[in-house]
Design a protein around this motif. Structure first.
Motif, mmCIF file in Angstrom:
data_model
loop_
_atom_site.group_PDB
_atom_site.id
_atom_site.type_symbol
_atom_site.label_atom_id
_atom_site.label_comp_id
_atom_site.label_asym_id
_atom_site.label_seq_id
_atom_site.Cartn_x
_atom_site.Cartn_y
_atom_site.Cartn_z
ATOM 1 N N PRO A 133 0.826 -1.216 0.000
ATOM 2 C CA PRO A 133 0.000 0.000 0.000
ATOM 3 C C PRO A 133 0.857 1.262 0.000
ATOM 4 C CG PRO A 133 -0.857 -1.586 1.579
ATOM 5 C CD PRO A 133 0.475 -2.112 1.121
ATOM 6 N N LYS A 134 0.417 2.255 -0.760
ATOM 7 C CA LYS A 134 1.141 3.524 -0.799
ATOM 8 C C LYS A 134 0.949 4.336 0.475
ATOM 9 C CE LYS A 134 1.354 3.991 -5.811
ATOM 10 N NZ LYS A 134 1.014 4.801 -7.007
ATOM 11 N N ASP A 135 -0.133 4.080 1.176
ATOM 12 C CA ASP A 135 -0.373 4.763 2.442
ATOM 13 C C ASP A 135 0.544 4.163 3.503
ATOM 14 O OD1 ASP A 135 -1.244 5.917 4.764
ATOM 15 O OD2 ASP A 135 -3.329 5.244 4.596
ATOM 16 N N ARG A 136 1.603 4.860 3.864
ATOM 17 C CA ARG A 136 2.574 4.349 4.828
ATOM 18 C C ARG A 136 2.300 4.841 6.250
ATOM 19 N NH1 ARG A 136 6.938 1.678 2.614
ATOM 20 N NH2 ARG A 136 6.347 0.956 0.539
ATOM 21 N N THR A 137 1.118 5.386 6.494
ATOM 22 C CA THR A 137 0.788 5.818 7.852
ATOM 23 C C THR A 137 0.339 4.648 8.716
ATOM 24 O OG1 THR A 137 -1.525 6.311 7.285
ATOM 25 C CG2 THR A 137 0.102 8.078 6.980
ATOM 26 N N LYS A 138 0.154 3.468 8.099
ATOM 27 C CA LYS A 138 -0.294 2.286 8.824
ATOM 28 C C LYS A 138 0.679 1.140 8.577
ATOM 29 C CE LYS A 138 -5.110 3.504 7.720
ATOM 30 N NZ LYS A 138 -6.351 3.015 7.045
ATOM 31 N N VAL A 139 0.508 0.077 9.358
ATOM 32 C CA VAL A 139 1.212 -1.178 9.081
ATOM 33 C C VAL A 139 0.174 -2.212 8.667
ATOM 34 C CG1 VAL A 139 3.181 -0.753 10.571
ATOM 35 C CG2 VAL A 139 1.123 -1.809 11.530
ATOM 36 N N TYR A 140 0.606 -3.188 7.868
ATOM 37 C CA TYR A 140 -0.334 -4.113 7.247
ATOM 38 C C TYR A 140 0.146 -5.557 7.379
ATOM 39 C CZ TYR A 140 -1.545 0.284 4.903
ATOM 40 O OH TYR A 140 -1.880 1.584 4.632
ATOM 41 N N PRO A 141 -0.786 -6.497 7.469
ATOM 42 C CA PRO A 141 -0.393 -7.909 7.391
ATOM 43 C C PRO A 141 -0.062 -8.285 5.954
ATOM 44 C CG PRO A 141 -2.774 -7.719 7.603
ATOM 45 C CD PRO A 141 -2.229 -6.324 7.708
ATOM 46 N N ILE A 142 0.653 -9.387 5.804
ATOM 47 C CA ILE A 142 1.022 -9.901 4.486
ATOM 48 C C ILE A 142 0.100 -11.065 4.137
ATOM 49 C CG2 ILE A 142 2.842 -11.015 3.137
ATOM 50 C CD1 ILE A 142 4.881 -9.629 4.997
ATOM 51 N N LEU A 143 -0.432 -11.063 2.921
ATOM 52 C CA LEU A 143 -1.202 -12.195 2.401
ATOM 53 C C LEU A 143 -0.380 -12.849 1.295
ATOM 54 C CD1 LEU A 143 -5.001 -11.289 2.118
ATOM 55 C CD2 LEU A 143 -3.967 -13.196 3.343
ATOM 56 N N LEU A 144 -0.084 -14.129 1.462
ATOM 57 C CA LEU A 144 0.802 -14.861 0.556
ATOM 58 C C LEU A 144 0.016 -15.869 -0.273
ATOM 59 C CD1 LEU A 144 3.665 -15.800 -0.382
ATOM 60 C CD2 LEU A 144 3.691 -17.296 1.642
ATOM 61 N N ASN A 145 0.321 -15.897 -1.570
ATOM 62 C CA ASN A 145 -0.253 -16.890 -2.473
ATOM 63 C C ASN A 145 0.882 -17.522 -3.261
ATOM 64 O OD1 ASN A 145 -1.395 -17.505 -5.430
ATOM 65 N ND2 ASN A 145 -3.067 -17.743 -3.973
ATOM 66 N N ARG A 146 1.075 -18.835 -3.101
ATOM 67 C CA ARG A 146 2.124 -19.569 -3.818
ATOM 68 C C ARG A 146 1.454 -20.441 -4.875
ATOM 69 N NH1 ARG A 146 5.296 -23.134 -1.431
ATOM 70 N NH2 ARG A 146 7.123 -22.385 -2.587
ATOM 71 N N THR A 147 1.930 -20.346 -6.123
ATOM 72 C CA THR A 147 1.201 -20.966 -7.222
ATOM 73 C C THR A 147 2.137 -21.544 -8.280
ATOM 74 O OG1 THR A 147 -0.407 -20.535 -8.999
ATOM 75 C CG2 THR A 147 1.029 -18.715 -8.360
ATOM 76 N N PRO A 148 1.722 -22.630 -8.949
ATOM 77 C CA PRO A 148 2.471 -23.129 -10.101
ATOM 78 C C PRO A 148 1.963 -22.552 -11.419
ATOM 79 C CG PRO A 148 0.795 -24.718 -9.539
ATOM 80 C CD PRO A 148 0.642 -23.568 -8.567
ATOM 81 N N TYR A 149 0.960 -21.661 -11.367
ATOM 82 C CA TYR A 149 0.299 -21.165 -12.569
ATOM 83 C C TYR A 149 0.809 -19.808 -13.038
ATOM 84 C CZ TYR A 149 -2.980 -24.891 -11.416
ATOM 85 O OH TYR A 149 -3.542 -26.110 -11.121
ATOM 86 N N GLY A 150 1.849 -19.291 -12.414
ATOM 87 C CA GLY A 150 2.414 -18.019 -12.833
ATOM 88 C C GLY A 150 1.795 -16.846 -12.103
ATOM 89 N N VAL A 151 2.596 -15.792 -11.893
ATOM 90 C CA VAL A 151 2.123 -14.608 -11.179
ATOM 91 C C VAL A 151 2.077 -13.404 -12.125
ATOM 92 C CG1 VAL A 151 2.908 -15.464 -8.961
ATOM 93 C CG2 VAL A 151 4.436 -14.017 -10.306
ATOM 94 N N ALA A 152 1.755 -13.664 -13.384
ATOM 95 C CA ALA A 152 1.641 -12.600 -14.379
ATOM 96 C C ALA A 152 0.625 -11.546 -13.917
ATOM 97 C CB ALA A 152 1.207 -13.200 -15.716
ATOM 98 N N PRO A 153 0.804 -10.309 -14.407
ATOM 99 C CA PRO A 153 1.789 -9.878 -15.395
ATOM 100 C C PRO A 153 3.161 -9.644 -14.767
ATOM 101 C CG PRO A 153 0.421 -8.021 -14.777
ATOM 102 C CD PRO A 153 -0.149 -9.221 -14.066
ATOM 103 N N TYR A 154 4.206 -9.981 -15.523
ATOM 104 C CA TYR A 154 5.565 -9.782 -15.052
ATOM 105 C C TYR A 154 6.055 -8.395 -15.464
ATOM 106 C CZ TYR A 154 5.466 -14.776 -14.109
ATOM 107 O OH TYR A 154 5.133 -16.014 -13.620
ATOM 108 N N GLY A 155 6.930 -7.842 -14.646
ATOM 109 C CA GLY A 155 7.419 -6.487 -14.862
ATOM 110 C C GLY A 155 6.928 -5.577 -13.754
#
Length: 451
Positions: free
Chosen positions: A61-83
């Motif tokens: 998040p661009k709003d850095r006035t807060k702290v945030y939890p991390i949500l993780l998704n691990r996949t064999p199907y690609g994390v496109a779009p790349y770049g």
């Protein structure tokens, strides 16, 4: 009859393959510009304990006035779009998460797309490591979380993980010997056992059309990291006659001789192991789901042709081995991944009298992660929330499967001369039903999450 059967066979084969090839999230989408205006994207190669680096796209998040939890998704199907300047059209399990504010991490698992290393289908867990650099999917998840916490600023020290289908398997693996910061996991339609009931075999019966089409487009080895898997290709398309295709194939051995040409090692392994031997037993995740620490939200669909077995068995295994862990089950009137997109008001011509998928996303999934990762939401929900078709009601239970009806003292048959009537049948204990629009989650005996 041939045309009817061929159309049905083709539809089933294509639907099964396409559903599994969907990205891990198929939620109601947002526009990339909306994500871009609120989040900054980073791309990392995260080192594992054996030196292999896994490609990970992180949205902060661009709003850095807060702290945030991390949500993780691990996949064999690609994390496109790349770049770093190419943004996804949605983040998280549903738009509710990106609007509220989370750090999202999407990772290509070992050996897939832009990650280094060798890919192993449903890599067996190694409960006893012989040295400090021996790996499995549990260690890769642990090492990823450790790196993210140390290197991505603005996190609150808590991590959640979710995934549908194959990413659901990686979510389950992350629960084993979990990183202490992993507080909430949601394996959704996860693979539990590829012979007993998930995907390729249902009670040992080989699911030919599904296995053939999926493996022909997924199982080609990838020699080097790629943004687009040019080795993936299907053997027949949506214009083919599926029934005629498999009738013409003849003996199953012809699949490799005519089409795969020895290029699909996992198909060859499936052909070698027609029985429930050590090859399949090593890929049964259930014996390893012990001492699970994160809270678990198991999700499945009654009409899931691929992975109905997985969520029920994952719930059962965690419940048996980790009874003190918050471990809940949701089963709705959905096909594979149907809870992640659309409103869930119907399946084909069958209406359910309520928007079951929207209800799940808004009243179950989002509050689950909010409670365990942000400390919001108060009390936990019921142990099991199950949609009952026919009556079109959600029912809640504090155990699954529900126990038998409680014993009831009765004088039936009545004594001679008595005018008593037989006792009325009683509903199963500890169950409540709701109307088409269910009330707020009911009180549970489990304590609220505290961190």
């Amino acid at each position: 009859m041939k045309s009817v059967r061929s159309n049905r066979a083709l539809a089933a084969a294509c639907a099964a393959a396409l559903l599994l090839l969907l990205p891990a999230t198929t939620a109601v989408g947002e526009e990339p510009d909306s994500i871009r205006s609120s989040y900054t994207k980073y791309e990392f190669l995260i080192p594992m304990r054996d030196g292999v680096r896994l490609f990970t796209a992180v949205y902060v998040p661009k709003d850095r006035t807060k702290v945030y939890p991390i949500l993780l998704n691990r996949t064999p199907y690609g994390v496109a779009p790349y770049g770093a300047d190419a943004y996804r059209s949605e983040l998280g399990p549903s738009p509710l998460f990106s609007r509220d504010g989370y750090i999202f991490a999407y990772q290509d698992v070992r050996g897939r797309y832009m990650s280094e290393g060798e890919y192993v289908n449903m890599r067996p867990h190694r409960p006893i490591k012989t040295d400090a650099v021996e790996i499995d999917e549990s260690t890769d998840t642990y090492d990823t979380i450790e790196w993210l916490l140390k290197n991505v600023g603005g996190n609150n020290g808590k991590v959640g993980q979710w995934g549908i289908s194959y990413p659901g398997f990686y979510t389950s693996m992350g629960m084993i010997d979990a990183h202490p910061a992993l507080k909430a996991s949601s394996p959704q339609a996860p693979i539990a056992d590829w012979f007993a009931g998930d995907d390729w075999h249902h009670n040992g019966a080989f699911f030919l059309a599904h296995a053939f089409n999926f493996m022909s487009s997924f199982a080609h080895p990838r020699p080097t990291p790629v943004k687009r898997n040019v080795y993936d290709r299907t053997m027949y398309n949506d214009k083919a006659d599926g029934y005629a295709f498999f009738l013409d194939l003849g003996p199953l051995a012809n699949a490799d001789a005519r089409y795969f040409k020895g290029e699909l090692p996992f198909w060859d392994e499936m052909m070698k192991h027609a029985d429930y031997d050590d090859f399949w037993k090593a890929r049964d995740i259930r014996p390893h789901l012990k001492n699970v620490k994160p809270a678990v939200l198991n999700v499945g669909g009654w009409y899931d042709a691929e992975n109905l077995f997985g969520p029920l068995e994952t719930y059962r295994a965690v419940e048996a081995s980790s009874p003190r862990t918050t471990n809940v089950l949701v089963m709705g009137p959905w096909l594979h991944g149907g809870w992640a997109g659309g409103d869930g008001a119907s399946l084909g011509p069958i209406a359910f009298d309520s928007k079951t998928a929207e209800y799940y996303r808004e009243r179950i999934e989002f509050p689950f992660f909010q409670a365990h990762l942000k400390g919001e939401g108060g009390e936990a929900g019921p142990e099991a929330r199950v949609f009952e078709t026919g009556t079109n009601q959600w029912r809640t239970f504090d155990a699954w499967p529900p126990g038998p009806p409680s014993p009831r003292r009765s004088t039936w048959p009545p004594a001679a001369g008595s005018r008593s009537r037989p006792p009325k049948a009683r509903r199963r204990p500890r169950s409540t039903s709701s109307s088409a629009t269910p009330p707020s989650p009911s009180r549970s005996s489990r304590p609220s999450p505290t961190g």
